[in-house]
Design an enzyme around this catalytic site. Structure first.
Site, PDB file in Angstrom:
ATOM      1  CB  THR A 185      -2.874  10.152   2.046  1.00 44.22           C
ATOM      2  OG1 THR A 185      -3.664   9.862   0.892  1.00 44.22           O
ATOM      3  CG2 THR A 185      -2.550  11.633   2.081  1.00 44.22           C
TER       4      THR A 185
ATOM      5  CE  LYS B 139      -3.999   4.985  -2.504  1.00 41.38           C
ATOM      6  NZ  LYS B 139      -3.046   4.800  -3.586  1.00 41.38           N
TER       7      LYS B 139
ATOM      8  CB  CYS C 286      -8.063   4.381  -5.835  1.00 43.09           C
ATOM      9  SG  CYS C 286      -7.233   2.807  -5.661  1.00 43.09           S
TER      10      CYS C 286
ATOM     11  CG  ASN D 266      -0.516  -0.641   2.389  1.00 38.62           C
ATOM     12  OD1 ASN D 266       0.434  -1.412   2.363  1.00 38.62           O
ATOM     13  ND2 ASN D 266      -1.112  -0.296   3.493  1.00 38.62           N
TER      14      ASN D 266
ATOM     15  NE  ARG E 131     -23.575   5.323  -2.577  1.00 39.17           N
ATOM     16  CZ  ARG E 131     -22.307   5.521  -2.922  1.00 39.17           C
ATOM     17  NH1 ARG E 131     -22.003   5.998  -4.108  1.00 39.17           N
ATOM     18  NH2 ARG E 131     -21.345   5.282  -2.076  1.00 39.17           N
TER      19      ARG E 131
ATOM     20  CD  GLU F 290     -11.955  -2.427  -3.430  1.00 39.00           C
ATOM     21  OE1 GLU F 290     -12.830  -2.515  -2.556  1.00 39.00           O
ATOM     22  OE2 GLU F 290     -10.904  -1.790  -3.288  1.00 39.00           O
TER      23      GLU F 290
HETATM   24  C1  UDX Z   1      -3.114  -1.360  -3.843  1.00 39.83           C
HETATM   25  C2  UDX Z   1      -1.881  -0.548  -4.112  1.00 39.83           C
HETATM   26  O1  UDX Z   1      -0.841  -1.027  -3.403  1.00 39.83           O
HETATM   27  C3  UDX Z   1      -2.147   0.907  -3.924  1.00 39.83           C
HETATM   28  O2  UDX Z   1      -1.008   1.675  -4.143  1.00 39.83           O
HETATM   29  C4  UDX Z   1      -3.153   1.249  -4.911  1.00 39.83           C
HETATM   30  O3  UDX Z   1      -3.410   2.602  -4.943  1.00 39.83           O
HETATM   31  C5  UDX Z   1      -4.392   0.495  -4.634  1.00 39.83           C
HETATM   32  O4  UDX Z   1      -4.132  -0.851  -4.628  1.00 39.83           O
HETATM   33  P1  UDX Z   1      -4.497  -2.508  -2.001  1.00 39.83           P
HETATM   34  O5  UDX Z   1      -4.168  -3.826  -2.619  1.00 39.83           O
HETATM   35  O6  UDX Z   1      -5.900  -2.027  -2.088  1.00 39.83           O
HETATM   36  O7  UDX Z   1      -3.525  -1.383  -2.565  1.00 39.83           O
HETATM   37  O8  UDX Z   1      -3.955  -2.384  -0.534  1.00 39.83           O
HETATM   38  P2  UDX Z   1      -4.053  -3.375   0.647  1.00 39.83           P
HETATM   39  O9  UDX Z   1      -5.277  -4.211   0.536  1.00 39.83           O
HETATM   40  O10 UDX Z   1      -3.785  -2.561   1.862  1.00 39.83           O
HETATM   41  O11 UDX Z   1      -2.813  -4.356   0.384  1.00 39.83           O
HETATM   42  C6  UDX Z   1      -1.489  -4.058   0.567  1.00 39.83           C
HETATM   43  C7  UDX Z   1      -0.826  -5.272   1.233  1.00 39.83           C
HETATM   44  O12 UDX Z   1       0.575  -5.059   1.285  1.00 39.83           O
HETATM   45  C8  UDX Z   1      -1.291  -5.537   2.681  1.00 39.83           C
HETATM   46  O13 UDX Z   1      -1.816  -6.843   2.789  1.00 39.83           O
HETATM   47  C9  UDX Z   1      -0.028  -5.360   3.519  1.00 39.83           C
HETATM   48  O14 UDX Z   1       0.048  -6.223   4.617  1.00 39.83           O
HETATM   49  C10 UDX Z   1       1.061  -5.646   2.492  1.00 39.83           C
HETATM   50  N1  UDX Z   1       2.362  -5.078   2.832  1.00 39.83           N
HETATM   51  C11 UDX Z   1       2.482  -3.773   3.179  1.00 39.83           C
HETATM   52  C12 UDX Z   1       3.503  -5.895   2.801  1.00 39.83           C
HETATM   53  O15 UDX Z   1       3.411  -7.079   2.512  1.00 39.83           O
HETATM   54  N2  UDX Z   1       4.709  -5.342   3.085  1.00 39.83           N
HETATM   55  C13 UDX Z   1       4.862  -4.032   3.459  1.00 39.83           C
HETATM   56  O16 UDX Z   1       5.972  -3.580   3.751  1.00 39.83           O
HETATM   57  C14 UDX Z   1       3.691  -3.219   3.502  1.00 39.83           C
HETATM   58  C1  UDX Z   2     -11.455   2.899  -8.898  1.00 36.61           C
HETATM   59  C2  UDX Z   2     -11.233   2.892 -10.417  1.00 36.61           C
HETATM   60  O1  UDX Z   2     -12.495   2.735 -11.077  1.00 36.61           O
HETATM   61  C3  UDX Z   2     -10.280   1.781 -10.802  1.00 36.61           C
HETATM   62  O2  UDX Z   2     -10.024   1.813 -12.195  1.00 36.61           O
HETATM   63  C4  UDX Z   2      -8.981   1.978 -10.040  1.00 36.61           C
HETATM   64  O3  UDX Z   2      -8.055   0.971 -10.347  1.00 36.61           O
HETATM   65  C5  UDX Z   2      -9.257   1.995  -8.540  1.00 36.61           C
HETATM   66  O4  UDX Z   2     -10.210   3.009  -8.242  1.00 36.61           O
HETATM   67  P1  UDX Z   2     -12.951   1.533  -7.207  1.00 36.61           P
HETATM   68  O5  UDX Z   2     -12.503   2.537  -6.201  1.00 36.61           O
HETATM   69  O6  UDX Z   2     -12.874   0.085  -6.848  1.00 36.61           O
HETATM   70  O7  UDX Z   2     -12.114   1.703  -8.546  1.00 36.61           O
HETATM   71  O8  UDX Z   2     -14.475   1.806  -7.574  1.00 36.61           O
HETATM   72  P2  UDX Z   2     -15.307   2.690  -8.625  1.00 36.61           P
HETATM   73  O9  UDX Z   2     -16.285   1.820  -9.266  1.00 36.61           O
HETATM   74  O10 UDX Z   2     -14.423   3.494  -9.497  1.00 36.61           O
HETATM   75  O11 UDX Z   2     -16.127   3.646  -7.655  1.00 36.61           O
HETATM   76  C6  UDX Z   2     -15.504   4.612  -6.842  1.00 36.61           C
HETATM   77  C7  UDX Z   2     -16.527   5.417  -6.097  1.00 36.61           C
HETATM   78  O12 UDX Z   2     -17.239   6.291  -6.967  1.00 36.61           O
HETATM   79  C8  UDX Z   2     -17.605   4.584  -5.379  1.00 36.61           C
HETATM   80  O13 UDX Z   2     -17.841   5.137  -4.104  1.00 36.61           O
HETATM   81  C9  UDX Z   2     -18.811   4.728  -6.263  1.00 36.61           C
HETATM   82  O14 UDX Z   2     -20.017   4.572  -5.567  1.00 36.61           O
HETATM   83  C10 UDX Z   2     -18.631   6.145  -6.773  1.00 36.61           C
HETATM   84  N1  UDX Z   2     -19.307   6.401  -8.061  1.00 36.61           N
HETATM   85  C11 UDX Z   2     -18.932   5.725  -9.179  1.00 36.61           C
HETATM   86  C12 UDX Z   2     -20.302   7.373  -8.132  1.00 36.61           C
HETATM   87  O15 UDX Z   2     -20.643   8.007  -7.122  1.00 36.61           O
HETATM   88  N2  UDX Z   2     -20.889   7.627  -9.349  1.00 36.61           N
HETATM   89  C13 UDX Z   2     -20.535   6.977 -10.482  1.00 36.61           C
HETATM   90  O16 UDX Z   2     -21.107   7.276 -11.542  1.00 36.61           O
HETATM   91  C14 UDX Z   2     -19.526   5.987 -10.399  1.00 36.61           C
END
Ligand code: UDX
Ligand code: UDX
Length: 460
Positions: free
Chosen positions: A93, A278, A275, A90, A432, A164
């Site tokens: 921020t 951040k 995302c 990860n 929503r 997601e």
């Molecule tokens: C990912 C990306 O890393 C992030 O930069 C991007 O913007 C969104 O997707 P995500 O997979 O959602 O993040 O994060 P998280 O579910 O927190 O997974 C990160 C994992 O890395 C955690 O399981 C944590 O334990 C692991 N980690 C963290 C390590 O194995 N080593 C470390 O030093 C720090």
């Molecule tokens: C987002 C990006 O879509 C993905 O490509 C990137 O890799 C990670 O960040 P995610 O955060 O999983 O993915 O979900 P997304 O479907 O993009 O929705 C983000 C947020 O926007 C949610 O809270 C959703 O409810 C909101 N949303 C989305 C709205 O309010 N209106 C819309 O029309 C679409």
């Protein structure tokens, strides 16, 4: 030099886990080992209860686990054995020091790079999966090349675009796969190794190759554009509510213009997830670091608008409910940041819940999958919040039903039965726009949606 047959991924999170499971599924000739410092998370990947809910993930993991997909806490071994190492730790921020609240915290990334140096005994391709500021790959290359073993590392950028809830579909049929590398002979050779992995199932024309900085910036820019569309549509909702224009009709009308397109125009209480906020703040910080004040201000307003929408939503509730919600039972329907996920990171429901508790509301939170996370997120609020998986129980005796997440189960509730159970006047605030507002109004509810004229029996 590399054949890409042995792949490791450091970070078994929302991105690392599903992405590697898909690679293992589509590339039976390669072994994929996912490691993480969090032993509980690794154990969950190997168990019947995956670390989070994601439609279709179970099936992919079931097909691949212990065939050519392995989860482990042995980071050293995974690094040693792999020739391609994805890094998906990860990058939250920063909460301290320079750039606090804005810049990306790169400490986990750098620590990982140093682990790679420590354990590697051969050259490696290191692939950034985590979202990082532009030029991070160059900085990481410098850290990696400071090794005293004479090893060579190529650092590539391969950002993730999965959302997601639709992660498996996004991984299986991506709009595009982006791979950035140095344009040197060794950078281009490493690029080919990573391209070949994806080419096992992604049509070649959808695999884009760029220089490493374009790839890094494209990821942040894509998220900034998506979030900007949401803030733009939300910036029209207050005007709709006061003028009688309907935001759904407006979104439909503008979305039919092929230059604008229909997606990501759904108004609501704003975007959440790990995302968008951040990455935009990261973009703001990059602009500021380059002395680009106007550009930084421009992108910052996307986040400001999002917070404003949540505050405005609660202000509207307060004014519609006769200026006080103290002691009133408010049912929050949904806590996940969107439907089809148990993830609550940066969920608008958290901001709304806290603002309501500040008004001394009695909150009841319900969600089909996100309650364990909701309980943790709201733990400090103690007795002010109750939790139940059953939406009907949450609504029993409630003054207001407040939709925070667009789970289909809420539009399918028997709303006439709900009305009978609620205190009168019974309010619905649809954050929503996913309920049938006219039907609710006919049942007798006072209905307040986003960007739509109020439907209130009290105003007559
Ligand atoms: C990912 C990306 O890393 C992030 O930069 C991007 O913007 C969104 O997707 P995500 O997979 O959602 O993040 O994060 P998280 O579910 O927190 O997974 C990160 C994992 O890395 C955690 O399981 C944590 O334990 C692991 N980690 C963290 C390590 O194995 N080593 C470390 O030093 C720090
Ligand atoms: C987002 C990006 O879509 C993905 O490509 C990137 O890799 C990670 O960040 P995610 O955060 O999983 O993915 O979900 P997304 O479907 O993009 O929705 C983000 C947020 O926007 C949610 O809270 C959703 O409810 C909101 N949303 C989305 C709205 O309010 N209106 C819309 O029309 C679409």
């Amino acid at each position: 030099m590399f054949d890409g047959k042995h792949i490791a991924c450091i970070g078994a999170g929302y991105v690392g886990g599903p992405t590697m499971a898909m690679i293992a599924d589509k590339c039976p000739g390669r072994t994929v080992t996912v490691v993480d410092i969090n032993a509980a998370r690794i154990a969950a990947w190997q168990s019947d209860a995956l670390p989070f809910y994601e439609p279709g993930l179970r099936e992919v993991v079931d097909r691949t686990l212990n065939r050519n997909l392995f989860f482990s806490t042995d980071i050293a071994k995974a690094i040693r054995e792999a020739d391609v190492i994805f890094v998906s730790v990860n990058t939250p921020t920063k909460t301290f020091g320079q750039g606090a609240g804005c810049a990306a915290d790169l400490q986990y990334w750098e620590r990982t790079a140093r682990e790679i140096i420590q354990y590697a005994d051969s050259d490696k391709i290191v692939v950034e999966k985590s979202t990082l500021p532009v030029r991070s790959a160059a900085a990481m290359k410098r850290v990696l090349m400071s090794n005293e073993k004479g090893l060579h590392f190529e650092v590539l950028s391969n950002p993730e675009f999965l959302a997601e809830g639709t992660a498996i579909r996004d991984l299986e049929k991506p709009d595009r796969v982006l791979i950035g590398s140095d344009e040197t002979p060794s950078g281009l050779a490493a690029r080919k190794v990573v391209v070949d992995i994806y080419a096992e199932w992604v049509p070649r024309e959808r695999i884009l190759t760029t220089n490493v900085w374009s790839s890094e910036l494209s990821k942040v820019a894509a998220n900034a554009f998506l979030a900007q569309r949401i803030s733009s549509i939300n910036a029209l909702t207050a005007l709709c509510e006061t003028t009688g224009a309907d935001i759904t009709e407006v979104a439909h009308a503008i979305g039919l213009d092929t230059r604008i397109g229909p997606k990501f125009l759904k108004a609501g209480i704003g975007f959440g997830g790990s995302c968008f906020r951040k990455d935009i703040l990261n973009l703001v910080y990059m602009c500021e670091s380059c002395g680009l004040k106007e550009e930084a201000d421009y992108w910052r307003t996307v986040v400001t608008m999002n917070l404003h929408q949540q505050a405005r939503f609660v202000r509207n509730m307060l004014s519609r409910m006769f200026g006080t919600i103290a002691g009133k039972r408010i049912a929050l329907l949904g806590f996940a940041f969107k439907a089809d996920t148990s993830d609550t990171r940066d969920t608008p429901a958290l901001t709304v819940a806290r603002l309501l508790v500040e008004e001394h509301a009695e909150l009841v939170v319900t969600d089909p999958f996100a309650l364990p996370n909701a309980r943790k997120d709201l733990a400090d609020l103690g007795e002010a919040v109750a939790f139940t998986e059953d939406p009907m129980a949450a609504l029993d005796g409630a003054d207001a039903a407040v939709v925070m997440t667009d789970w289909t189960v809420y539009s399918q509730l028997d709303w006439a039965r709900v009305f009978a159970k609620m205190r009168k006047p019974a309010f619905v605030f649809d954050g929503r726009n996913c309920l049938n507002h006219n039907k609710l109004y006919e049942i007798g509810f006072q209905v307040f949606a986003i960007g739509k004229a109020p439907l209130s029996h009290l105003d007559r």
